[in-house]
Design a protein around this motif. Sequence first.
Motif, mmCIF file in Angstrom:
data_model
loop_
_atom_site.group_PDB
_atom_site.id
_atom_site.type_symbol
_atom_site.label_atom_id
_atom_site.label_comp_id
_atom_site.label_asym_id
_atom_site.label_seq_id
_atom_site.Cartn_x
_atom_site.Cartn_y
_atom_site.Cartn_z
ATOM 1 N N PHE A 62 -18.599 -2.619 -5.614
ATOM 2 C CA PHE A 62 -17.657 -1.319 -6.549
ATOM 3 C C PHE A 62 -18.516 -0.600 -7.248
ATOM 4 N N GLN A 63 -18.710 -0.986 -8.399
ATOM 5 C CA GLN A 63 -19.416 0.290 -9.140
ATOM 6 C C GLN A 63 -20.745 1.281 -8.227
ATOM 7 N N SER A 64 -21.471 0.677 -7.676
ATOM 8 C CA SER A 64 -22.383 1.373 -6.924
ATOM 9 C C SER A 64 -21.607 2.318 -6.398
ATOM 10 N N GLU A 65 -20.720 1.544 -5.042
ATOM 11 C CA GLU A 65 -19.995 2.530 -4.749
ATOM 12 C C GLU A 65 -19.283 3.777 -4.432
ATOM 13 N N THR A 66 -18.302 3.288 -5.621
ATOM 14 C CA THR A 66 -16.872 3.980 -6.204
ATOM 15 C C THR A 66 -16.966 4.678 -7.302
ATOM 16 N N GLY A 67 -17.721 3.764 -7.808
ATOM 17 C CA GLY A 67 -17.669 4.125 -9.288
ATOM 18 C C GLY A 67 -16.596 3.164 -10.677
ATOM 19 N N GLN A 68 -15.770 2.396 -9.876
ATOM 20 C CA GLN A 68 -14.753 1.884 -10.391
ATOM 21 C C GLN A 68 -15.042 0.337 -10.037
ATOM 22 N N THR A 69 -14.029 -0.636 -10.298
ATOM 23 C CA THR A 69 -14.000 -2.215 -11.016
ATOM 24 C C THR A 69 -13.323 -1.856 -9.455
ATOM 25 N N PRO A 70 -13.357 -3.253 -8.856
ATOM 26 C CA PRO A 70 -12.613 -4.111 -7.329
ATOM 27 C C PRO A 70 -10.767 -3.343 -7.776
ATOM 28 N N ILE A 71 -10.155 -3.738 -9.157
ATOM 29 C CA ILE A 71 -8.655 -3.556 -9.628
ATOM 30 C C ILE A 71 -8.437 -2.506 -9.923
ATOM 31 N N GLN A 72 -9.287 -1.838 -10.279
ATOM 32 C CA GLN A 72 -9.232 -0.735 -10.789
ATOM 33 C C GLN A 72 -8.995 -0.113 -9.131
ATOM 34 N N TRP A 73 -9.892 0.404 -8.205
ATOM 35 C CA TRP A 73 -10.097 0.636 -7.147
ATOM 36 C C TRP A 73 -7.951 0.526 -6.152
ATOM 37 N N LEU A 74 -7.612 -0.683 -6.629
ATOM 38 C CA LEU A 74 -6.873 -1.325 -6.293
ATOM 39 C C LEU A 74 -5.042 -0.362 -6.693
ATOM 40 N N ALA A 75 -5.678 -0.565 -7.882
ATOM 41 C CA ALA A 75 -4.337 0.441 -8.939
ATOM 42 C C ALA A 75 -4.513 1.602 -7.962
ATOM 43 N N GLY A 76 -4.961 2.368 -7.583
ATOM 44 C CA GLY A 76 -5.479 3.824 -6.986
ATOM 45 C C GLY A 76 -4.397 3.920 -5.217
ATOM 46 N N VAL A 77 -4.753 2.790 -5.299
ATOM 47 C CA VAL A 77 -4.641 2.956 -3.337
ATOM 48 C C VAL A 77 -2.781 2.645 -3.750
ATOM 49 N N ARG A 78 -2.056 1.625 -4.249
ATOM 50 C CA ARG A 78 -1.620 1.096 -5.216
ATOM 51 C C ARG A 78 0.087 2.475 -5.855
ATOM 52 N N VAL A 79 -0.643 3.260 -6.581
ATOM 53 C CA VAL A 79 -0.471 4.567 -6.589
ATOM 54 C C VAL A 79 -0.067 5.711 -5.586
ATOM 55 N N ARG A 80 -1.333 5.901 -4.611
ATOM 56 C CA ARG A 80 -0.625 6.360 -3.805
ATOM 57 C C ARG A 80 0.052 6.157 -2.321
ATOM 58 N N HIS A 81 0.578 5.004 -2.362
ATOM 59 C CA HIS A 81 1.033 4.420 -1.840
ATOM 60 C C HIS A 81 2.884 4.677 -2.067
ATOM 61 N N ALA A 82 2.446 3.856 -3.877
ATOM 62 C CA ALA A 82 3.981 4.707 -4.244
ATOM 63 C C ALA A 82 4.509 6.478 -4.505
ATOM 64 N N GLN A 83 3.129 6.902 -4.577
ATOM 65 C CA GLN A 83 3.027 8.676 -3.814
ATOM 66 C C GLN A 83 3.915 8.806 -3.111
ATOM 67 N N GLN A 84 3.375 8.594 -1.607
ATOM 68 C CA GLN A 84 4.021 9.041 -0.509
ATOM 69 C C GLN A 84 5.276 7.810 -0.508
ATOM 70 N N MET A 85 5.763 7.141 -0.994
ATOM 71 C CA MET A 85 6.851 6.570 -1.256
ATOM 72 C C MET A 85 7.958 7.447 -2.051
ATOM 73 N N LEU A 86 7.174 7.537 -2.812
ATOM 74 C CA LEU A 86 8.130 9.125 -3.852
ATOM 75 C C LEU A 86 9.319 10.313 -3.314
ATOM 76 N N GLU A 87 7.693 11.064 -2.419
ATOM 77 C CA GLU A 87 7.707 12.084 -1.747
ATOM 78 C C GLU A 87 9.258 11.353 -0.235
ATOM 79 N N THR A 88 8.870 10.619 0.530
ATOM 80 C CA THR A 88 9.556 10.372 1.425
ATOM 81 C C THR A 88 11.294 9.464 1.423
ATOM 82 N N THR A 89 10.844 8.292 0.296
ATOM 83 C CA THR A 89 11.725 7.580 0.327
ATOM 84 C C THR A 89 12.928 8.177 -0.215
ATOM 85 N N ASP A 90 14.266 7.279 -0.779
ATOM 86 C CA ASP A 90 15.456 7.489 -1.518
ATOM 87 C C ASP A 90 14.898 6.341 -2.404
#
Length: 323
Positions: A252-280
């Motif tokens: 992960f550090q070599s290919e993304t510059g992040q730890t696996p848990i940091q990457w996971l948090a980023g995915v979750r935040v992106r999913h949350a952004q999509q839901m904040l934009e499109t749901t109530d």
Amino acid sequence: MHTVAILALPDVVAFDLSTPVEVFGRAEAPDGGPGYRILVCGSAPEVDAGPMRIATDHGLDALASADTVIVPGRNDVSTPPPPEVLDALRAAHAAGTRVASICSGAFTLADAGLLDGRRATTHWVATETFRARYPSVLLEPDVLYVDDGDVLTSAGASAGLDLCLHMVQRDLGAVAAAQAARLAVAPLHRTGGQAQFIVRNLASVTIAHAMGRRTELDGVLEWIEQEAHRDLALGDIAAHASVSIRTLNRRFQSETGQTPIQWLAGVRVRHAQQMLETTDLGVERIGREVGFTSPANFREQFRRLAGVSPQGYRSTFRERAAS
């Protein structure tokens, strides 16, 4: 009167060029007169700007007599600016001219050596390319603009408006800047920075994929994308990848510059952004739906990555959608 020279290079982004023309051209001095004299300059009498052509009224020699030079972005930053343009920018800055860029115009300033050792920003899409090409620049990718005194840079598109309004406030004061903001139908200061616009940790847009090759992490990145809502631990990710935790961290550090848990948090935040934009759905429920185990952790991680609270993000993007 303060003279602003706006540099129209070949392949200039028309929006980036028009923003300073409009903001500085309409700004009023405290006595009610024009706040600025505007010059559109170039190395040729006419330049391409996407589907249109723009005529320039002044040559590069006008940069030497300007108080401020604005460098808009270009659509293709892989082509270096003409050498005479870089020479003119260096000479103007050396003579005491304030220099600023909008969007990918930061590449032009960096090519001229004006950003070496300085803080700067550019459009978030281009940050990895910028970092690789100009390692001596102190890039701040999450902000809307950077004021480093006599050299200023902004992120993309509407962030150029934020920068221009900031410069009006520096030059003419808060009253003139507030009036310029009203004419532009824009806030004088926006909540949050560029971070809230970044598309985070999307496996399909990794650098490796952009280069047309697959990596050792492809399978696990796709799995995280589908399973991020679960209560995943580091051991779960390593088990799915059939590697040790140490090997997983190294890849992960070599290919993304992040730890696996940091990457996971980023995915979750992106999913949350999509839901904040499109749901109530409520903020706390969205946090649970995307995989955060507590509302406090969700808010903390969201603010860390997006630069604003979940509710602030929803307000911003709902307002944009409504308008």
